[in-house]
Design a protein around this motif. Structure first.
Motif, short mmCIF file in Angstrom:
data_model
loop_
_atom_site.label_atom_id
_atom_site.label_comp_id
_atom_site.label_asym_id
_atom_site.label_seq_id
_atom_site.Cartn_x
_atom_site.Cartn_y
_atom_site.Cartn_z
N ASN A 131 0.81 -1.21 0.00
CA ASN A 131 0.00 0.00 0.00
C ASN A 131 0.85 1.27 0.00
N LEU A 132 2.01 1.20 0.64
CA LEU A 132 2.88 2.37 0.73
C LEU A 132 3.88 2.45 -0.42
N GLY A 133 3.77 1.51 -1.35
CA GLY A 133 4.64 1.55 -2.53
C GLY A 133 6.07 1.14 -2.27
N ARG A 134 6.31 0.38 -1.23
CA ARG A 134 7.66 -0.09 -0.94
C ARG A 134 8.00 -1.26 -1.88
N PRO A 135 9.29 -1.60 -2.01
CA PRO A 135 9.66 -2.72 -2.87
C PRO A 135 8.95 -4.00 -2.45
N LYS A 136 8.52 -4.75 -3.45
CA LYS A 136 7.79 -5.99 -3.17
C LYS A 136 8.72 -7.02 -2.54
#
Length: 206
Positions: free
Chosen positions: A92-97
């Protein structure tokens, strides 16, 4: 001067009857007892990660082990839910998968399927919300925009959909103010070792 707010999830978990829980707990104890009757070699855990020596096991130890079997399963499910929520937050926060651990992978595959199908726009994630009128607070997973509508999202990992989920989301949707910064010094989530969680707010008037 801080204000105290009761946790939405704590209110719901303590205030809504769950008639299926006693039957589930009894079944879990019976299943554990049956396993020990059928396999006398099974160890009796000592609660510290080890096990009691077979010759020293007493009836009291066995009873304690049986009584605790539903709650051990419940704690394991809660731990899994916490892991899943950490990975959902990262997405949700756009961090690396990240690479999902095996127990988490099926749940995350379903969440990614939801993202691919509905393509929600994440407006906010892991946001604390407060309601002074009724004295409650909570942390929602995300606010998303889907099909031109703004919706509250909360990820669940249980086997079914329960009525209190609607109450939880309705409470979040009717919050009077929110705190976007998880590290805001005036916003605190208190999780005691025993007892119900609550929230505190010591920031400026909202």
């Amino acid at each position: 001067m801080s204000e105290r707010f009761e946790s939405v999830t704590a209110i719901l978990s303590g205030g809504i009857p769950r008639p299926a829980l006693p039957a589930w707990a009894a079944k879990r104890v019976a299943e554990t007892a049956a396993a020990y009757i059928l396999d006398a070699s099974l160890p009796v855990p000592d609660g510290d990660g080890g096990e009691y020596p077979r010759q020293s096991v007493t009836a009291e130890m066995v009873v304690d082990h049986l009584k605790g079997s539903p709650w051990r399963e419940s704690r394991a499910a809660a731990d899994l839910g916490s892991q899943i929520h950490r990975y959902v937050e990262a997405l949700n926060l756009g961090r690396p998968k990240p690479r999902w651990p095996l127990p988490v992978a099926p749940f995350m595959a379903q969440f990614e399927h939801f993202l691919a199908e509905h393509r929600p726009e994440i407006e906010a994630a892991e946001m604390r919300v407060y309601n002074r009128r009724f004295g409650f607070a909570g942390t929602l997973d995300a606010i998303v925009r889907i099909d031109d509508g703004c919706r509250v999202l909360d990820v669940k990992t249980g086997k079914g959909v329960y009525c209190e989920v609607g109450l939880q989301l309705a409470a979040y949707a009717r919050a009077e103010f929110c705190v976007l910064d998880q590290n805001h010094p005036g916003s605190r989530q208190i999780t005691p070792g025993r007892g119900r969680r609550w929230y505190e707010w010591a920031g400026p008037p909202e």
